[in-house]
Design a protein around this motif. Sequence first.
Motif, short mmCIF file in Angstrom:
data_model
loop_
_atom_site.label_atom_id
_atom_site.label_comp_id
_atom_site.label_asym_id
_atom_site.label_seq_id
_atom_site.Cartn_x
_atom_site.Cartn_y
_atom_site.Cartn_z
N ILE A 179 -17.95 -0.42 -1.23
CA ILE A 179 -17.59 -0.58 -2.64
C ILE A 179 -16.44 0.34 -3.04
CG2 ILE A 179 -18.47 -0.15 -4.99
CD1 ILE A 179 -21.10 -1.47 -4.06
N PRO A 180 -16.42 1.63 -2.63
CA PRO A 180 -15.26 2.46 -2.97
C PRO A 180 -13.95 1.88 -2.44
CG PRO A 180 -17.07 3.85 -2.25
CD PRO A 180 -17.50 2.42 -1.99
N HIS A 181 -13.99 1.28 -1.25
CA HIS A 181 -12.78 0.68 -0.68
C HIS A 181 -12.30 -0.49 -1.54
CE1 HIS A 181 -9.88 -0.63 2.32
NE2 HIS A 181 -10.37 -1.86 2.19
N VAL A 182 -13.22 -1.37 -1.94
CA VAL A 182 -12.85 -2.53 -2.76
C VAL A 182 -12.36 -2.07 -4.14
CG1 VAL A 182 -13.66 -4.68 -3.80
CG2 VAL A 182 -14.43 -4.02 -1.51
N CYS A 183 -13.00 -1.04 -4.70
CA CYS A 183 -12.52 -0.45 -5.96
C CYS A 183 -11.08 0.00 -5.84
CB CYS A 183 -13.38 0.76 -6.36
SG CYS A 183 -14.95 0.37 -7.13
N ALA A 184 -10.77 0.70 -4.74
CA ALA A 184 -9.42 1.22 -4.53
C ALA A 184 -8.41 0.09 -4.41
CB ALA A 184 -9.39 2.09 -3.27
N VAL A 185 -8.79 -0.99 -3.73
CA VAL A 185 -7.89 -2.15 -3.60
C VAL A 185 -7.60 -2.76 -4.97
CG1 VAL A 185 -7.70 -4.51 -2.71
CG2 VAL A 185 -8.55 -2.70 -1.22
N MET A 186 -8.65 -2.93 -5.77
CA MET A 186 -8.47 -3.51 -7.10
C MET A 186 -7.60 -2.62 -7.98
SD MET A 186 -12.23 -5.07 -8.05
CE MET A 186 -12.72 -6.68 -7.45
N GLU A 187 -7.86 -1.32 -7.91
CA GLU A 187 -7.07 -0.36 -8.69
C GLU A 187 -5.60 -0.43 -8.30
OE1 GLU A 187 -8.18 4.05 -10.24
OE2 GLU A 187 -9.24 3.37 -8.45
N GLN A 188 -5.35 -0.50 -7.01
CA GLN A 188 -3.98 -0.53 -6.53
C GLN A 188 -3.27 -1.80 -6.98
OE1 GLN A 188 -3.60 0.01 -2.32
NE2 GLN A 188 -1.51 0.73 -2.49
N CYS A 189 -3.98 -2.93 -6.93
CA CYS A 189 -3.39 -4.21 -7.33
C CYS A 189 -3.03 -4.22 -8.82
CB CYS A 189 -4.33 -5.36 -7.03
SG CYS A 189 -4.46 -5.75 -5.28
N VAL A 190 -3.96 -3.75 -9.66
CA VAL A 190 -3.75 -3.83 -11.10
C VAL A 190 -2.83 -2.72 -11.61
CG1 VAL A 190 -4.89 -3.71 -13.35
CG2 VAL A 190 -5.91 -5.02 -11.49
N MET A 191 -2.98 -1.52 -11.04
CA MET A 191 -2.22 -0.38 -11.56
C MET A 191 -1.05 0.00 -10.65
SD MET A 191 -5.48 1.90 -12.83
CE MET A 191 -4.51 3.09 -13.73
N GLY A 192 -0.77 -0.80 -9.63
CA GLY A 192 0.37 -0.52 -8.77
C GLY A 192 0.25 0.78 -8.00
N GLY A 193 -1.01 1.19 -7.74
CA GLY A 193 -1.21 2.42 -7.00
C GLY A 193 -1.13 3.67 -7.86
N ARG A 194 -0.90 3.47 -9.19
CA ARG A 194 -0.74 4.62 -10.06
C ARG A 194 -1.98 5.51 -10.10
NH1 ARG A 194 0.30 3.85 -16.37
NH2 ARG A 194 -1.96 3.98 -16.41
N GLY A 195 -3.18 4.85 -10.06
CA GLY A 195 -4.42 5.63 -10.11
C GLY A 195 -4.50 6.62 -8.97
N LYS A 196 -4.17 6.17 -7.75
CA LYS A 196 -4.23 7.07 -6.59
C LYS A 196 -3.18 8.17 -6.69
CE LYS A 196 -6.16 4.13 -2.99
NZ LYS A 196 -5.96 3.54 -1.67
N GLN A 197 -1.99 7.79 -7.18
CA GLN A 197 -0.93 8.79 -7.30
C GLN A 197 -1.32 9.89 -8.28
OE1 GLN A 197 2.46 6.44 -8.42
NE2 GLN A 197 2.43 5.27 -6.50
N GLU A 198 -1.94 9.48 -9.40
CA GLU A 198 -2.34 10.48 -10.40
C GLU A 198 -3.44 11.39 -9.86
OE1 GLU A 198 -3.30 8.29 -13.88
OE2 GLU A 198 -1.23 8.02 -14.49
N GLU A 199 -4.34 10.82 -9.05
CA GLU A 199 -5.41 11.63 -8.47
C GLU A 199 -4.84 12.66 -7.51
OE1 GLU A 199 -8.23 9.13 -6.60
OE2 GLU A 199 -8.88 8.18 -8.47
N ALA A 200 -3.76 12.30 -6.83
CA ALA A 200 -3.18 13.18 -5.83
C ALA A 200 -2.44 14.36 -6.46
CB ALA A 200 -2.21 12.39 -4.93
N LYS A 201 -2.07 14.22 -7.75
CA LYS A 201 -1.31 15.31 -8.40
C LYS A 201 -2.18 16.54 -8.59
CE LYS A 201 1.93 12.32 -10.82
NZ LYS A 201 2.38 11.79 -12.10
#
Length: 201
Positions: A179-201
Motif C-alpha cells: 500500500i505505501p508503494h501504491v500511495c507513492a505512485v499515486m502521489e507522484q502521478c498527481v503531484m508530479g513527484g512534489r510530495g516526495k521532493q518536499e519530504e526530502a527537504k
Amino acid sequence: MKKSESRYFNTALRIDQAFLKLLEQKDMEYITVKEICEAAGVNRSTFYLHYETIGDLLAESVQYMNEQFLEHMKLRGEVFVSKIRDCPLDELYLVTPAYLTPYLEYIAQNKRLFRTALKNSGSLGLDRIYSRMMRHVFTPILERFQIAEPDRPYMVAFYIHGLMAILSEWLKHDCADSIPHVCAVMEQCVMGGRGKQEEAK
C-alpha cells in the motif's frame, strides 16, 4: 431487529453476494434470475420478494458497496466537507497517505468486489457515482484552487480515471505491491513527484 426482519436481510445479502460472484464469471447481460437463485440457494419467488429485476439487484449491490466503504472510512458528509473547506491546500489533492491508506486497505480487503466493479463499471453506474463525488467533493476543492469552471470537468476526469487506472492495474496483480508503494505512485502521478521532493527537504 425482529427475527423475521433479520432473515429477510440475510436472504437479501446472500442474493447480493451470489450476484457479485456471478459477475466475476460473466457479463451482467448473460446472468439470469435462475442462476442467481441457484447460487444463493433461494427460489424465484424469494428473489422477486426482494427485487423486481436484476437491475434493482444491481442498484442495491452498488449501494451496499458504497455504504460498506463509507463505514470503513468512517466518513460523514458534513465533517468531510468541513475539512475540505478548512484544511491546508496541499491536503486537497486527496492523494496524501492519510487519505489513500484507508481506501487502499479497503480495496485490498475486498479485492473480488472491486475487481467486479471495475470490470462492470458501466453496468454498475460508476460514472453516476463519480458525478455525485464531483458535486460534493471535487467541486469545492477546485473552487478553493480557483480553477475556471469550464476546465473543471476535464480536470476531474483526468484525476478520477487516472487513479482508477492505477487501482485497476494493482487489482490485476492481486494487490501484490504494498500500500505505501501504491500511495507513492499515486502521489507522484498527481503531484508530479512534489510530495516526495518536499519530504526530502
